[in-house]
Write an enzyme that holds these catalytic residues in place. Sequence first.
Site, PDB file in Angstrom:
ATOM      1  N   LEU A   1      44.452 -24.833   0.329  1.00 37.11           N
ATOM      2  CA  LEU A   1      44.677 -26.276   0.300  1.00 37.11           C
ATOM      3  C   LEU A   1      45.843 -26.631  -0.626  1.00 37.11           C
ATOM      4  O   LEU A   1      46.631 -27.538  -0.325  1.00 37.11           O
ATOM      5  CB  LEU A   1      43.401 -26.983  -0.155  1.00 37.11           C
ATOM      6  CG  LEU A   1      42.230 -26.935   0.845  1.00 37.11           C
ATOM      7  CD1 LEU A   1      40.935 -27.350   0.162  1.00 37.11           C
ATOM      8  CD2 LEU A   1      42.516 -27.835   2.048  1.00 37.11           C
TER       9      LEU A   1
ATOM     10  N   ARG B   1      49.219 -28.664   0.225  1.00 36.23           N
ATOM     11  CA  ARG B   1      49.617 -29.834  -0.571  1.00 36.23           C
ATOM     12  C   ARG B   1      51.044 -29.694  -1.080  1.00 36.23           C
ATOM     13  O   ARG B   1      51.841 -30.645  -1.027  1.00 36.23           O
ATOM     14  CB  ARG B   1      48.639 -29.990  -1.743  1.00 36.23           C
ATOM     15  CG  ARG B   1      48.851 -31.243  -2.564  1.00 36.23           C
ATOM     16  CD  ARG B   1      47.867 -31.276  -3.715  1.00 36.23           C
ATOM     17  NE  ARG B   1      47.916 -32.542  -4.420  1.00 36.23           N
ATOM     18  CZ  ARG B   1      47.231 -32.793  -5.527  1.00 36.23           C
ATOM     19  NH1 ARG B   1      46.442 -31.863  -6.040  1.00 36.23           N
ATOM     20  NH2 ARG B   1      47.320 -33.965  -6.122  1.00 36.23           N
TER      21      ARG B   1
ATOM     22  N   GLU C   1      45.387 -36.148  -1.664  1.00 39.42           N
ATOM     23  CA  GLU C   1      45.535 -36.842  -2.940  1.00 39.42           C
ATOM     24  C   GLU C   1      45.012 -36.009  -4.107  1.00 39.42           C
ATOM     25  O   GLU C   1      45.606 -35.973  -5.176  1.00 39.42           O
ATOM     26  CB  GLU C   1      44.782 -38.180  -2.891  1.00 39.42           C
ATOM     27  CG  GLU C   1      45.383 -39.211  -1.943  1.00 39.42           C
ATOM     28  CD  GLU C   1      46.666 -39.808  -2.475  1.00 39.42           C
ATOM     29  OE1 GLU C   1      46.929 -39.649  -3.686  1.00 39.42           O
ATOM     30  OE2 GLU C   1      47.389 -40.445  -1.693  1.00 39.42           O
TER      31      GLU C   1
ATOM     32  N   SER D   1      20.271 -23.881 -10.197  1.00 38.47           N
ATOM     33  CA  SER D   1      20.275 -24.824  -9.078  1.00 38.47           C
ATOM     34  C   SER D   1      20.000 -24.112  -7.761  1.00 38.47           C
ATOM     35  O   SER D   1      19.292 -24.640  -6.897  1.00 38.47           O
ATOM     36  CB  SER D   1      21.619 -25.551  -9.004  1.00 38.47           C
ATOM     37  OG  SER D   1      21.826 -26.343 -10.147  1.00 38.47           O
TER      38      SER D   1
ATOM     39  N   ARG E   1      12.478 -25.219  -3.235  1.00 40.66           N
ATOM     40  CA  ARG E   1      12.201 -26.396  -2.394  1.00 40.66           C
ATOM     41  C   ARG E   1      12.079 -26.004  -0.932  1.00 40.66           C
ATOM     42  O   ARG E   1      11.306 -26.599  -0.174  1.00 40.66           O
ATOM     43  CB  ARG E   1      13.306 -27.441  -2.566  1.00 40.66           C
ATOM     44  CG  ARG E   1      13.325 -28.119  -3.915  1.00 40.66           C
ATOM     45  CD  ARG E   1      14.158 -29.382  -3.896  1.00 40.66           C
ATOM     46  NE  ARG E   1      15.545 -29.135  -3.514  1.00 40.66           N
ATOM     47  CZ  ARG E   1      16.508 -28.859  -4.379  1.00 40.66           C
ATOM     48  NH1 ARG E   1      16.234 -28.795  -5.680  1.00 40.66           N
ATOM     49  NH2 ARG E   1      17.747 -28.653  -3.962  1.00 40.66           N
TER      50      ARG E   1
ATOM     51  N   LYS F   1      25.900 -41.549   7.359  1.00 39.92           N
ATOM     52  CA  LYS F   1      24.520 -41.440   6.925  1.00 39.92           C
ATOM     53  C   LYS F   1      23.887 -42.832   6.864  1.00 39.92           C
ATOM     54  O   LYS F   1      24.601 -43.840   6.799  1.00 39.92           O
ATOM     55  CB  LYS F   1      24.451 -40.770   5.554  1.00 39.92           C
ATOM     56  CG  LYS F   1      24.745 -39.275   5.567  1.00 39.92           C
ATOM     57  CD  LYS F   1      24.467 -38.645   4.211  1.00 39.92           C
ATOM     58  CE  LYS F   1      24.629 -37.136   4.243  1.00 39.92           C
ATOM     59  NZ  LYS F   1      24.285 -36.494   2.957  1.00 39.92           N
TER      60      LYS F   1
ATOM     61  N   GLU G   1      31.563 -24.589   1.167  1.00 44.49           N
ATOM     62  CA  GLU G   1      31.463 -25.937   1.728  1.00 44.49           C
ATOM     63  C   GLU G   1      32.690 -26.736   1.320  1.00 44.49           C
ATOM     64  O   GLU G   1      33.037 -26.808   0.137  1.00 44.49           O
ATOM     65  CB  GLU G   1      30.208 -26.649   1.238  1.00 44.49           C
ATOM     66  CG  GLU G   1      30.073 -28.054   1.831  1.00 44.49           C
ATOM     67  CD  GLU G   1      28.925 -28.848   1.239  1.00 44.49           C
ATOM     68  OE1 GLU G   1      28.075 -29.323   2.005  1.00 44.49           O
ATOM     69  OE2 GLU G   1      28.904 -29.000   0.001  1.00 44.49           O
TER      70      GLU G   1
ATOM     71  N   GLU H   1      27.218 -43.397  -6.691  1.00 42.81           N
ATOM     72  CA  GLU H   1      25.869 -43.091  -6.229  1.00 42.81           C
ATOM     73  C   GLU H   1      25.271 -41.947  -7.049  1.00 42.81           C
ATOM     74  O   GLU H   1      24.102 -41.991  -7.449  1.00 42.81           O
ATOM     75  CB  GLU H   1      25.890 -42.720  -4.743  1.00 42.81           C
ATOM     76  CG  GLU H   1      24.492 -42.503  -4.178  1.00 42.81           C
ATOM     77  CD  GLU H   1      24.452 -41.572  -2.983  1.00 42.81           C
ATOM     78  OE1 GLU H   1      23.634 -41.813  -2.079  1.00 42.81           O
ATOM     79  OE2 GLU H   1      25.231 -40.593  -2.970  1.00 42.81           O
TER      80      GLU H   1
END
Length: 234
Positions: free
Chosen positions: A46, A50, A63, A74, A81, A137, A164, A179
């Site tokens: 990337l 750029r 940007e 984590s 879970r 979403k 990801e 958020e």
Amino acid sequence: MLTARAQRTLETIDGQTLDEMRALRDETERFMLRYKFGMDEVITKLSILREEFNQTHDYNPIEHISSRLKSLDSVIEKMARKGVEPSFDTIRETVTDIAGVRVTCSFVSDAYRIFELLTAQRDIRVLKVKDYIKEPKPNGYQSLHVIVEVPVFLSTGPHPVAVEVQIRTIAMDFWASLEHKIYYKYHRQVPQELLDGLTDAAHTAAELDARMERLHREVHGAPRPPRVQRDIEA
């Protein structure tokens, strides 16, 4: 340095157990390091795009580029879970967001353009695409998420690593940051009135993106239609 308590604990462990603990530590470090290297590979790709746009084009769609590597804690919590045993093999097969890269663009059309340029590279394999721009979403969040697999070449040979990549506009990145802070402050138990306010803000951000996109097209012309039809999961 070890604390006195940790030192006393170590002294009670037999040599074989210590060797096994060290072997597990080393294997864990190597496992996580591959994801860091995979993330670095995507960032490099990337960054090259750029820099090329800065040097040879009159407009740069990128940007900002940022990244994050999940902590081992984590990853283990996520496996718990899911109700899956946290072995290296199951983590590799189940968790695809250990390494994450975020690309911030000015315009919605830029997000699709970056997706095309990145996934057209021959050593990139697309595993999954979630187009939250086309299908936002329920809370109004819009972004283009893609899981790519990139080869990491080590002394032991090539190792495919999942990374990801999230591609979104400045407006939506600002919303997502807010958020995250609100969910963190309220330990994910956010009052309904704040959730409603966040949804309204997401719609406002989407309206701003649409207006800015129209202005962008007036200046630079209409972009080519995006080719994000394959492997889409809305």
